[in-house]
Scaffold this motif. Structure first.
Motif, PDB file in Angstrom:
ATOM      1  N   PHE A  60     109.542  25.440 -38.694  1.00  0.00           N
ATOM      2  CA  PHE A  60     110.435  26.447 -39.263  1.00  0.00           C
ATOM      3  C   PHE A  60     111.612  25.718 -39.890  1.00  0.00           C
ATOM      4  CE2 PHE A  60     114.347  28.956 -38.807  1.00  0.00           C
ATOM      5  CZ  PHE A  60     114.004  30.087 -39.526  1.00  0.00           C
ATOM      6  N   SER A  61     112.000  26.160 -41.081  1.00  0.00           N
ATOM      7  CA  SER A  61     113.170  25.591 -41.733  1.00  0.00           C
ATOM      8  C   SER A  61     114.039  26.737 -42.213  1.00  0.00           C
ATOM      9  CB  SER A  61     112.746  24.704 -42.914  1.00  0.00           C
ATOM     10  OG  SER A  61     113.884  24.139 -43.518  1.00  0.00           O
ATOM     11  N   GLY A  62     115.115  26.988 -41.460  1.00  0.00           N
ATOM     12  CA  GLY A  62     116.027  28.066 -41.803  1.00  0.00           C
ATOM     13  C   GLY A  62     117.374  27.507 -42.232  1.00  0.00           C
ATOM     14  N   ARG A  63     118.280  28.404 -42.485  1.00  0.00           N
ATOM     15  CA  ARG A  63     119.604  27.993 -42.941  1.00  0.00           C
ATOM     16  C   ARG A  63     120.344  27.174 -41.880  1.00  0.00           C
ATOM     17  NH1 ARG A  63     124.483  32.099 -44.620  1.00  0.00           N
ATOM     18  NH2 ARG A  63     126.001  30.478 -45.068  1.00  0.00           N
ATOM     19  N   PHE A  64     120.201  27.563 -40.592  1.00  0.00           N
ATOM     20  CA  PHE A  64     120.952  26.905 -39.528  1.00  0.00           C
ATOM     21  C   PHE A  64     120.090  26.113 -38.561  1.00  0.00           C
ATOM     22  CE2 PHE A  64     123.449  30.652 -40.766  1.00  0.00           C
ATOM     23  CZ  PHE A  64     124.614  30.012 -41.178  1.00  0.00           C
ATOM     24  N   HIS A  65     118.813  26.445 -38.453  1.00  0.00           N
ATOM     25  CA  HIS A  65     117.955  25.792 -37.466  1.00  0.00           C
ATOM     26  C   HIS A  65     116.655  25.340 -38.102  1.00  0.00           C
ATOM     27  CE1 HIS A  65     120.608  27.168 -34.290  1.00  0.00           C
ATOM     28  NE2 HIS A  65     120.600  28.370 -34.854  1.00  0.00           N
ATOM     29  N   GLN A  66     116.113  24.257 -37.557  1.00  0.00           N
ATOM     30  CA  GLN A  66     114.836  23.735 -38.034  1.00  0.00           C
ATOM     31  C   GLN A  66     113.992  23.300 -36.846  1.00  0.00           C
ATOM     32  OE1 GLN A  66     115.784  20.573 -40.733  1.00  0.00           O
ATOM     33  NE2 GLN A  66     116.776  21.952 -42.186  1.00  0.00           N
ATOM     34  N   LEU A  67     112.699  23.552 -36.949  1.00  0.00           N
ATOM     35  CA  LEU A  67     111.735  23.090 -35.953  1.00  0.00           C
ATOM     36  C   LEU A  67     110.613  22.383 -36.706  1.00  0.00           C
ATOM     37  CD1 LEU A  67     111.250  26.304 -33.777  1.00  0.00           C
ATOM     38  CD2 LEU A  67     112.470  24.243 -33.103  1.00  0.00           C
ATOM     39  N   LYS A  68     110.128  21.326 -36.131  1.00  0.00           N
ATOM     40  CA  LYS A  68     108.992  20.650 -36.740  1.00  0.00           C
ATOM     41  C   LYS A  68     107.962  20.376 -35.651  1.00  0.00           C
ATOM     42  CE  LYS A  68     107.616  17.001 -39.787  1.00  0.00           C
ATOM     43  NZ  LYS A  68     108.043  16.040 -40.769  1.00  0.00           N
ATOM     44  N   ASN A  69     106.784  20.978 -35.825  1.00  0.00           N
ATOM     45  CA  ASN A  69     105.682  20.811 -34.890  1.00  0.00           C
ATOM     46  C   ASN A  69     106.089  21.105 -33.449  1.00  0.00           C
ATOM     47  OD1 ASN A  69     103.931  20.102 -36.975  1.00  0.00           O
ATOM     48  ND2 ASN A  69     104.558  17.962 -36.857  1.00  0.00           N
ATOM     49  N   ALA A  70     106.769  22.222 -33.247  1.00  0.00           N
ATOM     50  CA  ALA A  70     107.230  22.613 -31.909  1.00  0.00           C
ATOM     51  C   ALA A  70     106.185  23.498 -31.234  1.00  0.00           C
ATOM     52  CB  ALA A  70     108.558  23.359 -32.016  1.00  0.00           C
ATOM     53  N   PHE A  71     106.115  23.412 -29.914  1.00  0.00           N
ATOM     54  CA  PHE A  71     105.201  24.238 -29.125  1.00  0.00           C
ATOM     55  C   PHE A  71     106.007  25.167 -28.227  1.00  0.00           C
ATOM     56  CE2 PHE A  71     102.430  20.750 -30.174  1.00  0.00           C
ATOM     57  CZ  PHE A  71     101.195  21.350 -30.327  1.00  0.00           C
ATOM     58  N   LEU A  72     105.518  26.362 -28.049  1.00  0.00           N
ATOM     59  CA  LEU A  72     106.092  27.300 -27.099  1.00  0.00           C
ATOM     60  C   LEU A  72     105.260  27.190 -25.832  1.00  0.00           C
ATOM     61  CD1 LEU A  72     108.010  29.613 -26.364  1.00  0.00           C
ATOM     62  CD2 LEU A  72     106.310  31.183 -27.278  1.00  0.00           C
ATOM     63  N   SER A  73     105.787  26.481 -24.867  1.00  0.00           N
ATOM     64  CA  SER A  73     104.998  26.257 -23.657  1.00  0.00           C
ATOM     65  C   SER A  73     105.415  27.156 -22.497  1.00  0.00           C
ATOM     66  CB  SER A  73     105.097  24.787 -23.227  1.00  0.00           C
ATOM     67  OG  SER A  73     106.436  24.459 -22.970  1.00  0.00           O
ATOM     68  N   GLN A  74     106.490  27.856 -22.650  1.00  0.00           N
ATOM     69  CA  GLN A  74     106.978  28.725 -21.582  1.00  0.00           C
ATOM     70  C   GLN A  74     106.467  30.140 -21.809  1.00  0.00           C
ATOM     71  OE1 GLN A  74     109.003  27.606 -19.079  1.00  0.00           O
ATOM     72  NE2 GLN A  74     108.913  29.574 -18.066  1.00  0.00           N
ATOM     73  N   SER A  75     105.697  30.660 -20.898  1.00  0.00           N
ATOM     74  CA  SER A  75     105.225  32.042 -20.990  1.00  0.00           C
ATOM     75  C   SER A  75     106.229  32.951 -20.307  1.00  0.00           C
ATOM     76  CB  SER A  75     103.880  32.188 -20.285  1.00  0.00           C
ATOM     77  OG  SER A  75     102.905  31.435 -20.946  1.00  0.00           O
ATOM     78  N   PRO A  76     106.355  34.187 -20.802  1.00  0.00           N
ATOM     79  CA  PRO A  76     107.261  35.104 -20.115  1.00  0.00           C
ATOM     80  C   PRO A  76     106.751  35.407 -18.709  1.00  0.00           C
ATOM     81  CG  PRO A  76     106.122  36.221 -21.920  1.00  0.00           C
ATOM     82  CD  PRO A  76     105.718  34.788 -21.962  1.00  0.00           C
ATOM     83  N   LYS A  77     107.689  35.464 -17.775  1.00  0.00           N
ATOM     84  CA  LYS A  77     107.323  35.750 -16.390  1.00  0.00           C
ATOM     85  C   LYS A  77     106.888  37.200 -16.230  1.00  0.00           C
ATOM     86  CE  LYS A  77     108.966  34.419 -11.885  1.00  0.00           C
ATOM     87  NZ  LYS A  77     110.016  33.791 -11.140  1.00  0.00           N
ATOM     88  N   GLN A  78     107.593  38.102 -16.943  1.00  0.00           N
ATOM     89  CA  GLN A  78     107.267  39.521 -16.866  1.00  0.00           C
ATOM     90  C   GLN A  78     106.304  39.880 -17.998  1.00  0.00           C
ATOM     91  OE1 GLN A  78     111.047  39.134 -17.176  1.00  0.00           O
ATOM     92  NE2 GLN A  78     111.797  40.203 -15.378  1.00  0.00           N
ATOM     93  N   LYS A  79     105.394  40.769 -17.728  1.00  0.00           N
ATOM     94  CA  LYS A  79     104.404  41.172 -18.722  1.00  0.00           C
ATOM     95  C   LYS A  79     104.666  42.619 -19.133  1.00  0.00           C
ATOM     96  CE  LYS A  79     102.184  37.298 -18.410  1.00  0.00           C
ATOM     97  NZ  LYS A  79     102.302  36.287 -19.365  1.00  0.00           N
ATOM     98  N   PRO A  80     104.581  42.964 -20.356  1.00  0.00           N
ATOM     99  CA  PRO A  80     104.173  42.108 -21.458  1.00  0.00           C
ATOM    100  C   PRO A  80     105.285  41.197 -21.970  1.00  0.00           C
ATOM    101  CG  PRO A  80     104.653  44.304 -22.289  1.00  0.00           C
ATOM    102  CD  PRO A  80     104.814  44.348 -20.782  1.00  0.00           C
ATOM    103  N   HIS A  81     106.544  41.455 -21.580  1.00  0.00           N
ATOM    104  CA  HIS A  81     107.675  40.640 -22.010  1.00  0.00           C
ATOM    105  C   HIS A  81     108.840  40.888 -21.054  1.00  0.00           C
ATOM    106  CE1 HIS A  81     109.482  44.351 -23.458  1.00  0.00           C
ATOM    107  NE2 HIS A  81     108.348  44.602 -24.096  1.00  0.00           N
TER     108      HIS A  81
END
Length: 177
Positions: A7-28
């Motif tokens: 992701f490349s935004g005005r204030f933040h950038q991510l390159k090849n990032a993974f979301l490894s944390q799942s929400p504890k509560q379902k569905p969110h």
């Protein structure tokens, strides 16, 4: 989760990032909507919020705000009792009269930015234009503190818990019966 994201935004950038944390509560995780005095914001809580986070209230104002949420929830086919209600209640335990005076002065400045509470309490101070004040220069802070002098002490004591522990318990009980 299994594929990297960039992701490349005005204030933040991510390159090849993974979301490894799942929400504890379902569905969110629960979604709490911060809604203060705006009727429209309160109406958003009903159909979409798992909870409501309010700010600066009185024993009469809290139920009025809740009734807006309740009606919006019912209109959306939701059960209002499934929405958790919470509120920010400033609490202070001043140790002496000077600390009490400073606490009340700062609390008055807080009330300036929540004009709906002042109106509900019957005050129509000239200071209501401080809502949405962004600049916090020394001059603007000085103007706010000067304007705060016009807010009656009673407005502070009706919306906040200032005093001893028993005073705080009593105020919180009054606000949220």
């Amino acid at each position: 989760r299994n594929e990297p994201v960039s992701f490349s935004g005005r204030f933040h950038q991510l390159k090849n990032a993974f979301l490894s944390q799942s929400p504890k509560q379902k569905p969110h995780s629960p979604i709490f909507v911060g809604a203060f005095g705006s009727k429209r914001a309160l109406e958003v809580v009903g159909p979409f919020g798992d909870g409501w986070y309010g700010w600066l209230s009185t024993p009469n104002l809290f139920p009025k705000r809740w009734s807006v949420i309740k009606l919006a929830a019912e209109s959306a086919g939701r059960q209002p009792n499934r929405i958790l209600a919470s509120s920010h209640v400033p609490v202070s335990f001043p140790r002496n009269p000077e600390e009490n005076r400073r606490t009340v002065t700062v609390a008055k400045a807080m009330l300036l930015v929540e004009k709906t509470v002042l109106r509900h309490l019957g005050y129509t101070a000239e200071t209501l234009h401080y809502q949405h004040l962004i600049s916090l220069s020394r001059d603007s802070v000085a103007r706010i503190m000067e304007a705060a002098e016009g807010v009656p002490d009673d407005a502070v004591y009706r919306t906040m818990a200032i005093g001893g522990i028993e005073d705080a318990k009593q105020k919180i009980d009054q606000l949220f019966r």
